[in-house]
Design an enzyme around this catalytic site. Structure first.
Site, PDB file in Angstrom:
ATOM      1  N   HIS A   1      13.454  65.604  69.202  1.00  0.00           N
ATOM      2  CA  HIS A   1      14.589  66.211  68.630  1.00  0.00           C
ATOM      3  C   HIS A   1      14.186  67.537  67.809  1.00  0.00           C
ATOM      4  CE1 HIS A   1      14.938  62.215  66.395  1.00  0.00           C
ATOM      5  NE2 HIS A   1      15.656  62.149  67.698  1.00  0.00           N
TER       6      HIS A   1
ATOM      7  N   CYS B   1      11.941  62.835  59.297  1.00  0.00           N
ATOM      8  CA  CYS B   1      12.317  61.772  59.451  1.00  0.00           C
ATOM      9  C   CYS B   1      11.949  60.855  58.817  1.00  0.00           C
ATOM     10  CB  CYS B   1      11.877  60.565  60.782  1.00  0.00           C
ATOM     11  SG  CYS B   1      10.869  62.303  61.868  1.00  0.00           S
TER      12      CYS B   1
HETATM   13  C1  CIR Z   1      12.714  56.944  67.982  1.00  0.00           C
HETATM   14  O1  CIR Z   1      12.435  57.172  69.660  1.00  0.00           O
HETATM   15  O2  CIR Z   1      13.323  57.266  67.681  1.00  0.00           O
HETATM   16  C2  CIR Z   1      11.523  57.048  67.233  1.00  0.00           C
HETATM   17  N1  CIR Z   1      10.692  56.421  67.022  1.00  0.00           N
HETATM   18  C3  CIR Z   1      10.985  58.152  66.343  1.00  0.00           C
HETATM   19  C4  CIR Z   1      12.448  59.283  65.927  1.00  0.00           C
HETATM   20  C5  CIR Z   1      11.814  60.148  65.040  1.00  0.00           C
HETATM   21  N2  CIR Z   1      12.711  60.913  63.821  1.00  0.00           N
HETATM   22  C6  CIR Z   1      13.074  61.692  63.732  1.00  0.00           C
HETATM   23  O3  CIR Z   1      12.206  62.777  64.226  1.00  0.00           O
HETATM   24  N3  CIR Z   1      14.070  62.475  63.028  1.00  0.00           N
END
Ligand code: CIR
Length: 253
Positions: free
Chosen positions: A160, A247
């Site tokens: 991201h 997150c």
């Molecule tokens: C994903 O791949 O969606 C989750 N394992 C990690 C999401 C992390 N979120 C973020 O950086 N905002």
């Protein structure tokens, strides 16, 4: 007092989505403990924490940031890029409903909140494996009438935009230039992550301090040398799921 919406760790967390990282065992009990400590730090920084119950059908539900983009006047409900995550949005929407007017994005747009960095009235939207151009256009349609400018930014080699750059002060950004082009952020004071800590750019700036993973000590030193107050948290388990400190909450000011 800002509200921090969080969500408990799913018992299926080990089945999380992974894009760049290799799968390594996640310690569920440790993940829960680290999450509790993270929430405690948010309380100490002046937030009212509202924790939603986890969903065992949604391994990544602890990463609430991806389900919404919260602005001063409106919250945009996302349509996450990973199909397994789309069902996470409804519960967060219910928590946001008393706090903000809600605006959903719709197919074919896909967007994760982790790709959206709001810097005052400018919204930087990472175009990534999760967030597409349709979503950037919808975001712009929704946010422009509220006085925001939406700026697309290419993200490479990382999940991201906020894995590549986050805000750490009134005028300061923490960045890994390997993942995002710094030229889009002219006028900001850019602090580079320490070279051996490529995943150190995700920090949560709140209440004048920065909640920051203890796992990146060299970058932490850099922040502290710049006079930034760092509140360390252990984030090893969310790190294994490609998550960080922004997150795990949605801050509603
Ligand atoms: C994903 O791949 O969606 C989750 N394992 C990690 C999401 C992390 N979120 C973020 O950086 N905002």
């Amino acid at each position: 007092m800002p509200v921090a919406i969080t969500r408990g760790v799913s018992r299926s967390f080990a089945d999380c989505e992974l894009t760049f990282a290799a799968r390594t065992p996640i310690d569920y009990a440790l993940a829960c403990e680290q999450h509790r400590q993270y929430e405690q730090r948010l309380r100490e920084l002046g937030c009212e924490v509202r924790r939603l119950p986890p969903s065992d059908d949604h391994p990544d539900c602890v990463f609430v940031e991806d389900t919404a983009v919260v602005l001063d006047d409106v919250a945009i409900l996302t349509r996450p890029g990973a199909k397994s995550r789309r069902g996470e949005v409804d519960a967060v929407a219910e928590a946001l409903r008393p706090l903000r007017r809600l605006e959903p994005v719709s197919a074919p747009a896909t967007i994760d909140g982790g790709d959206v960095l709001v810097l005052d009235r400018r919204i930087f939207a990472g175009v990534s494996g999760r967030t597409n151009a349709h979503a950037v256009a919808e975001l712009s349609e929704i946010a422009t009438p509220y006085g925001y400018e939406v700026i697309p930014v290419a993200v490479r080699g990382v999940l991201h935009l906020k894995s590549a750059v986050t805000r750490v002060g009134e005028r300061a950004l923490l960045m890994n230039r390997a993942f995002v082009d710094a030229r889009g952020f002219d006028g900001w004071d850019i602090i580079d992550v320490y070279p051996s800590e490529p995943h150190a750019a995700n920090a949560l700036w709140i209440g004048g301090s920065v909640v920051y993973p203890a796992e990146h000590p060299r970058t932490r030193e850099r922040l502290e040398r710049r006079g930034i107050a760092v509140v360390p948290v252990s984030a090893t388990e969310v790190g294994k799921a490609e998550g960080g400190v922004t997150c795990c909450s949605l801050i509603v000011g």
